[in-house]
Enzyme design. Structure first.
Site, PDB file in Angstrom:
ATOM      1  N   SER A  33       0.834  -1.207   0.000  1.00  0.00           N
ATOM      2  CA  SER A  33       0.000   0.000   0.000  1.00  0.00           C
ATOM      3  C   SER A  33       0.863   1.250   0.000  1.00  0.00           C
ATOM      4  O   SER A  33       2.014   1.244   0.467  1.00  0.00           O
ATOM      5  CB  SER A  33      -0.913   0.024   1.223  1.00  0.00           C
ATOM      6  OG  SER A  33      -1.747  -1.110   1.256  1.00  0.00           O
TER       7      SER A  33
HETATM    8  N1  SAH Z   1      -0.576  -5.008   4.167  1.00  0.00           N
HETATM    9  C1  SAH Z   1       0.064  -5.252   2.888  1.00  0.00           C
HETATM   10  C2  SAH Z   1      -0.849  -4.849   1.736  1.00  0.00           C
HETATM   11  C3  SAH Z   1      -0.906  -5.918   0.716  1.00  0.00           C
HETATM   12  S1  SAH Z   1      -2.157  -5.760  -0.518  1.00  0.00           S
HETATM   13  C4  SAH Z   1       1.412  -4.571   2.799  1.00  0.00           C
HETATM   14  O1  SAH Z   1       1.716  -3.744   3.669  1.00  0.00           O
HETATM   15  O2  SAH Z   1       2.184  -4.882   1.905  1.00  0.00           O
HETATM   16  C5  SAH Z   1      -3.451  -6.772   0.127  1.00  0.00           C
HETATM   17  C6  SAH Z   1      -3.110  -8.198   0.454  1.00  0.00           C
HETATM   18  O3  SAH Z   1      -4.333  -8.849   0.862  1.00  0.00           O
HETATM   19  C7  SAH Z   1      -2.568  -9.027  -0.697  1.00  0.00           C
HETATM   20  O4  SAH Z   1      -1.344  -9.595  -0.321  1.00  0.00           O
HETATM   21  C8  SAH Z   1      -3.642 -10.094  -0.930  1.00  0.00           C
HETATM   22  O5  SAH Z   1      -3.124 -11.342  -1.344  1.00  0.00           O
HETATM   23  C9  SAH Z   1      -4.281 -10.194   0.459  1.00  0.00           C
HETATM   24  N2  SAH Z   1      -5.633 -10.755   0.477  1.00  0.00           N
HETATM   25  C10 SAH Z   1      -6.637 -10.620  -0.434  1.00  0.00           C
HETATM   26  N3  SAH Z   1      -7.734 -11.287  -0.040  1.00  0.00           N
HETATM   27  C11 SAH Z   1      -7.431 -11.875   1.160  1.00  0.00           C
HETATM   28  C12 SAH Z   1      -8.148 -12.698   2.080  1.00  0.00           C
HETATM   29  N4  SAH Z   1      -9.410 -13.086   1.856  1.00  0.00           N
HETATM   30  N5  SAH Z   1      -7.515 -13.100   3.203  1.00  0.00           N
HETATM   31  C13 SAH Z   1      -6.216 -12.725   3.462  1.00  0.00           C
HETATM   32  N6  SAH Z   1      -5.504 -11.951   2.641  1.00  0.00           N
HETATM   33  C14 SAH Z   1      -6.089 -11.529   1.497  1.00  0.00           C
END
Ligand code: SAH
Length: 213
Positions: free
Chosen positions: A64
């Site tokens: 993000s």
């Molecule tokens: N907090 C992360 C943001 C990653 S983007 C950072 O700081 O880098 C969002 C993430 O949510 C992705 O890695 C995606 O694979 C995950 N995601 C999507 N749907 C999900 C679910 N149902 N349960 C757990 N993770 C999920």
């Protein structure tokens, strides 16, 4: 890869940029200054690490934008030792920011590739989330509930009921809600049955997906 004074200087600037955009929580700004974001990206993208931008981290996911991380973290209002559940571990950057605030962090990721990579990375870096889980964030983590805070870092088409149920009284759920664009939404649990809801502007996240497993 290592952390240097140059990186530290770039982070101080980044913290100023997010402060100029309205982030006022000094502990959150401190965490932005301290967490070496460049180490959460592949080394070829290092030059982009301290721009206020989202960035690809593989498996079609993104780290993000720093402002978004700061905004969500500020809404979560973390106190040291708070039990926090993060949905969407991704690169682990948000996890590291939460750890920097002294939280006890549980984090769930549904992409196996990212889960494995980031879990190893936490170990190498000495980051110690309480649990890093491969699973479906829609379900939360009922066995570890209640949580003082739950932060969803992917765009949720709807608010998963289990997440509201797993909040402690007084606890906060920060979740971007919507399909193509999301409204940042804060739920505060006032009592067993009552939740206060507040909305804060539009954001764009990768989607929160139902688990394939
Ligand atoms: N907090 C992360 C943001 C990653 S983007 C950072 O700081 O880098 C969002 C993430 O949510 C992705 O890695 C995606 O694979 C995950 N995601 C999507 N749907 C999900 C679910 N149902 N349960 C757990 N993770 C999920």
């Amino acid at each position: 890869m290592q952390d240097t004074l140059k990186h530290k200087g770039l982070r101080n600037k980044l913290a100023e940029i997010v402060a100029d955009q309205g982030i006022t929580d000094t502990k959150v700004l401190e965490a932005i200054k301290n967490v070496p974001r460049h180490l959460f990206l592949d080394s070829s993208f290092e030059a982009h690490a301290y721009q206020d931008k989202a960035f690809p981290i593989g498996a079609e996911q993104t780290i993000s934008q720093p402002y978004t991380v700061a905004f969500q973290t500020q809404l979560l209002a973390v106190k040291p030792q708070d039990k926090i559940l993060e949905i969407g571990t991704g690169s682990g950057y948000q996890t590291a920011v939460l750890l920097g605030l002294g939280a006890t962090v549980y984090t769930i990721e549904r992409q196996q590739e990212l889960f494995k990579k980031t879990k190893l990375f936490f170990g190498r870096m000495g980051y110690r989330p309480k649990k890093v889980i491969f699973g479906d964030g829609y379900k939360g983590l009922p066995n570890e509930a209640p949580f003082q805070g739950i932060i969803v870092t992917a765009g949720a088409p709807l608010v998963p009921k289990p997440l509201l149920a797993q909040l402690a009284i007084g606890g906060r759920l920060v979740i971007p809600v919507g399909q193509t664009e999301q409204v940042m939404t804060l739920f505060i649990r006032k009592s067993e049955k009552e939740f206060e809801k507040k909305e804060f502007g539009n954001f764009r996240f990768v989607p929160l997906l139902e688990n394939k497993n």
